[in-house]
Design an enzyme around this catalytic site. Structure first.
Site, mmCIF file in Angstrom:
data_model
loop_
_atom_site.group_PDB
_atom_site.id
_atom_site.type_symbol
_atom_site.label_atom_id
_atom_site.label_comp_id
_atom_site.label_asym_id
_atom_site.label_seq_id
_atom_site.Cartn_x
_atom_site.Cartn_y
_atom_site.Cartn_z
ATOM 1 N N CYS A 2 0.860 -1.104 0.143
ATOM 2 C CA CYS A 2 -0.095 -0.042 -0.131
ATOM 3 C C CYS A 2 0.979 1.310 -0.164
ATOM 4 C CB CYS A 2 -0.828 0.019 1.147
ATOM 5 S SG CYS A 2 -2.099 -1.101 1.121
ATOM 6 N N ARG A 27 3.849 -0.638 -4.649
ATOM 7 C CA ARG A 27 3.624 -1.180 -3.367
ATOM 8 C C ARG A 27 2.108 -1.649 -3.450
ATOM 9 N NH1 ARG A 27 6.763 1.485 0.440
ATOM 10 N NH2 ARG A 27 5.361 0.932 2.111
ATOM 11 N N TRP A 74 -2.709 -2.718 -1.715
ATOM 12 C CA TRP A 74 -2.515 -4.247 -1.566
ATOM 13 C C TRP A 74 -3.593 -4.856 -0.778
ATOM 14 C CZ3 TRP A 74 -0.850 -8.156 1.305
ATOM 15 C CH2 TRP A 74 -0.119 -9.281 0.558
ATOM 16 N N ASN A 100 -2.011 2.146 5.661
ATOM 17 C CA ASN A 100 -1.143 0.918 5.066
ATOM 18 C C ASN A 100 -0.777 0.170 6.450
ATOM 19 O OD1 ASN A 100 0.878 -0.744 4.329
ATOM 20 N ND2 ASN A 100 2.684 1.026 4.115
ATOM 21 N N GLY A 101 -1.377 -1.085 6.497
ATOM 22 C CA GLY A 101 -1.143 -1.891 7.603
ATOM 23 C C GLY A 101 -2.160 -2.830 8.120
ATOM 24 N N GLU A 497 17.252 -18.382 -6.540
ATOM 25 C CA GLU A 497 16.735 -16.972 -6.994
ATOM 26 C C GLU A 497 16.082 -17.151 -8.571
ATOM 27 O OE1 GLU A 497 16.366 -14.409 -5.899
ATOM 28 O OE2 GLU A 497 16.515 -12.631 -7.294
ATOM 29 N N LYS A 501 12.424 -15.750 -9.556
ATOM 30 C CA LYS A 501 12.219 -14.740 -10.343
ATOM 31 C C LYS A 501 11.217 -14.997 -11.469
ATOM 32 C CE LYS A 501 13.448 -12.031 -8.979
ATOM 33 N NZ LYS A 501 14.131 -11.557 -7.835
ATOM 34 N N GLU A 504 7.579 -15.686 -10.258
ATOM 35 C CA GLU A 504 6.961 -14.364 -9.568
ATOM 36 C C GLU A 504 6.514 -13.367 -10.807
ATOM 37 O OE1 GLU A 504 8.971 -11.692 -6.670
ATOM 38 O OE2 GLU A 504 10.922 -12.031 -8.039
ATOM 39 N N HIS A 520 17.646 -37.405 -5.773
ATOM 40 C CA HIS A 520 16.733 -37.992 -4.661
ATOM 41 C C HIS A 520 15.260 -37.339 -4.678
ATOM 42 C CE1 HIS A 520 20.510 -39.227 -2.790
ATOM 43 N NE2 HIS A 520 20.980 -38.127 -3.171
ATOM 44 N N LYS A 619 5.839 -4.568 -3.648
ATOM 45 C CA LYS A 619 7.310 -4.708 -3.340
ATOM 46 C C LYS A 619 6.975 -3.973 -1.984
ATOM 47 C CE LYS A 619 11.524 -3.200 -4.923
ATOM 48 N NZ LYS A 619 11.944 -4.387 -5.640
HETATM 49 C C1 F6R Z 1 11.558 -10.908 -4.963
HETATM 50 C C2 F6R Z 1 11.648 -9.970 -4.014
HETATM 51 C C3 F6R Z 1 11.405 -10.301 -2.572
HETATM 52 C C4 F6R Z 1 12.161 -9.334 -1.519
HETATM 53 C C5 F6R Z 1 11.513 -9.308 -0.087
HETATM 54 C C6 F6R Z 1 12.496 -8.878 0.745
HETATM 55 O O1 F6R Z 1 12.059 -10.425 -6.189
HETATM 56 O O2 F6R Z 1 11.946 -8.783 -4.297
HETATM 57 O O3 F6R Z 1 11.389 -11.653 -2.310
HETATM 58 O O4 F6R Z 1 13.414 -9.628 -1.688
HETATM 59 O O5 F6R Z 1 10.336 -9.353 -0.118
HETATM 60 O O6 F6R Z 1 12.441 -7.524 0.432
HETATM 61 P P1 F6R Z 1 13.417 -6.570 1.177
HETATM 62 O O7 F6R Z 1 14.735 -6.748 0.474
HETATM 63 O O8 F6R Z 1 13.128 -5.285 0.619
HETATM 64 O O9 F6R Z 1 13.373 -6.663 2.427
#
Ligand code: F6R
Length: 624
Positions: A2, A27, A74, A100-101, A497, A501, A504, A520, A619
């Protein structure tokens, strides 16, 4: 999660807030809304969908007010509907709020408010806050709200917000306006970020500096438990228990251009290509004059302090957690100091036994991830020193840590982390060198290591040159619905990773696995329909990884190999080979990451996915 933008000044609030919201859309993008105070009342525009949709709806309305609040959502409580979109208005129309929260005790508060005659139009916890504020505002003694500028009116409004927050359990970043108090805004935070922008005869409130940097570079980072009362002329900062707070005004060091898309089609691609620069920034000024070790100004620990440390504990979430795994490998390998890696979300609840002389590290791009923040607080509560590797300057984690290392990667807007991750890998490699040189690493090995790291930005540039070839591979492989990513040792976290990627942003099922573990269990997945991406290492494990590849090939599995260019793979073993430049071993995870970022990006693009705004994600995860 948010995004909030609030404005009080002399310009049209709606125009400024819409610009800010666009920058905060990473966000959350389930719905968006705004409210402005005008004509003695409040005008609200809100709808499900993106900020662009809100902008379209707003363009058909007369929005001339110079004070307002806005939000991009969000969803947590309540589905994605117009009614659940913010801002929310109390049923008596006196309080307008964005949040936000998560308010944890909203059920009990709602029950109470229903007995007092307040009504609810949404399923959100936020509307409960709005109504509780309205309840307190109605009870506040100074009956007649005065015109803007009266000493009495602000106190009354602020007091209603403050009293409400004393009853609230959970987390919040809020911005509140009231038609009875035009020209004023009250904002407060607990657990969700909020920043005050101090401009020329105007003030802004935002969840992130990117939303206000086009208007001012002077900011105040609100702390948990602080409230700010804002007018165009000034602001006052206090705590929930009424203590005055002297504001510290910080200067934002980046400009609005750094967060612009420019000629790039997506932030993710822009940020992938910014990696050489981000890597250079992470190293700048951080090597010793004799180029044999690293220096970190912000750790606030002496070499003698480091000598007493017998274990590091690294915690983070998501991509940052993968960086922790690489840090573990590098520190244990080069410095021979044990490292433990924990999910930040588990650490707090696990009550793990800890060594007496452990040093904590958290890794967080945003510096606001609630689980990582909670892990930091838990470590500090137990009396441990906690360092942070953070990208966002002034973020909550950066401020609460005992010391740390800023990444200086520049703003990362794409929801899928790219440049922040490789920058975390480089900082981990530098930190491993730093402690290794305090232990047993020789001067000559240190010099070789430093030279190896200094070469990384240029090697990253060369790795990016594979983009057209990777795009072509991606177009052919985008049809598959399952992928395996396989690597060993420090390349295993890169397999994780790569899988993350791809999942997501393209919604393809993908798993990262240690290559040798494949037999295994996961080998059962292998068929012509499930390609494997292999990270091929140099050195003693080369032959072992080749054997794993043979096992896949024997089962008709397709193979994409990411391999240093000097390696020769057996003829016909891999269906596709993506070469990466040879490099110092400590830098191998960085260079191996770049092709999988590009592969995921182009696969998602081929499948028509919204790369910068993947479904269900946002994010900066500020809810637990
Ligand atoms: C994936 C991604 C998330 C963040 C995670 C932690 O591409 O970006 O998995 O890495 O939410 O976020 P930060 O680093 O901002 O604490």
């Amino acid at each position: 999660m948010c995004g909030i933008v609030g404005y009080v000044g002399r310009q049209k609030a709606a125009t400024i807030m819409l610009e800010g919201l666009k920058r905060l859309e990473y966000r959350g993008y389930d719905s968006a809304g705004l409210a402005v105070l005008q004509d003695g009342g409040v005008t609200v525009v809100k709808s499900v969908g993106r900020v662009a949709n809100l902008a379209k709806l707003s363009s058909g309305r007369r929005l001339s007010g110079v004070a307002g609040i806005s939000h991009t959502r969000w969803a947590t409580h309540g589905g994605v509907t117009d009614a659940n979109a913010h801002p929310h208005i109390s049923s008596d129309g006196q309080i307008v709020l964005v949040h936000n929260g998560v308010i944890e005790n909203y059920v009990a508060i709602k029950k109470f408010l229903l007995t007092k005659g307040y009504a609810f139009a949404s399923e959100t916890d936020t509307e409960v806050l709005a109504n509780l504020m309205a309840y307190h505002l109605a009870k506040e003694p100074a009956a007649a709200p005065a015109a803007n500028g009266s000493a009495e009116a602000p106190a009354r409004f602020l007091e209603a917000v403050r009293k409400t927050l004393l009853h609230v359990e959970g987390t919040y970043g809020i911005a509140v306006i009231s038609p009875a108090h035009p020209g004023e805004l009250v904002a407060a935070r607990k657990g969700s970020p909020l920043i005050l922008g101090v401009g020329e005869q105007e003030h802004l409130i935002a969840s992130d500096v990117s939303a206000l940097v086009s208007r001012t570079q002077n900011v105040v980072y609100l702390k948990d438990g602080e409230l700010v009362h804002v007018t165009s002329a000034g602001f006052t900062l206090s705590t929930l228990d009424l203590a005055d707070v002297s504001p510290v005004i910080d200067k934002v060091t980046w400009s609005v251009d750094d967060a612009e898309l420019g000629d790039h089609p997506h932030y993710m691609l822009k940020e992938i290509f910014e990696q050489p620069q981000a890597l250079e920034n992470a190293m700048r000024g951080r090597f010793s004059a004799d180029a044999s070790t690293a220096n970190f100004g912000g750790l606030n620990l002496t070499p003698a302090d480091f000598r007493t440390i017998d274990r590091f504990v690294f915690t983070s979430c998501g991509t940052g957690w993968h960086a922790c795994l690489v840090a573990e490998h590098l520190i244990e390998r080069y410095a021979r100091i044990p490292v433990e890696v924990d999910y930040a979300s588990e650490f707090r609840y696990r009550n793990a036994p800890l060594d007496r002389d452990a040093l904590f590290f958290v890794i967080s791009q945003s510096g606001e991830t609630i689980d990582t923040l909670a892990a930091l607080r838990e470590a500090k509560r137990k009396g441990y020193k906690c360092m942070a590797i953070c990208n966002v300057v002034g973020s909550t984690i950066a401020r609460e840590a005992d010391g740390g290392i800023y990444q200086h990667a520049g703003p990362e807007i794409g929801v899928a982390s790219t440049k922040a991750f490789t920058s975390q890998l480089l900082i981990s490699a530098m930190f491993a060198l730093y402690v290794a040189r305090m232990r047993d690493m020789s001067f000559a090995d240190g010099m070789e290591y430093v030279a190896g790291l200094k070469a990384v930005p240029e090697l990253a540039r060369r790795a990016l040159e594979q983009a057209p070839r990777i795009k072509e591979i991606a177009t052919r492989y985008a049809k598959f619905n399952d992928f395996l990513f396989l690597g060993r040792l420090d390349l295993f976290p890169i397999a994780l990773e790569g899988a993350l990627k791809l999942k997501e942003i393209s919604y393809i099922h993908a798993e990262g696995y240690p290559a040798a573990e494949m037999k295994h269990g996961p080998i059962a997945l292998i068929s012509e329909q499930c390609p494997s991406v292999f990270f091929v290492p140099k050195g003693e494990l080369f032959n072992k990884v080749v054997s794993s590849m043979q096992e896949i090939k024997a089962r008709k599995g397709l193979i994409i190999a990411i391999a240093p260019e000097s390696l020769e793979l057996p003829e016909g073993l891999a269906d596709e080979v993506i070469p990466i430049p040879d490099c110092h071993e400590a830098a191998a995870p960085i260079l191996a990451t770049i092709p999988v970022q590009l592969l995921s990006y182009y696969i998602a693009l081929t499948r028509g996915c919204d790369v910068d705004k993947p479904r269900n994600l946002a994010k900066s995860v500020t809810v637990e």
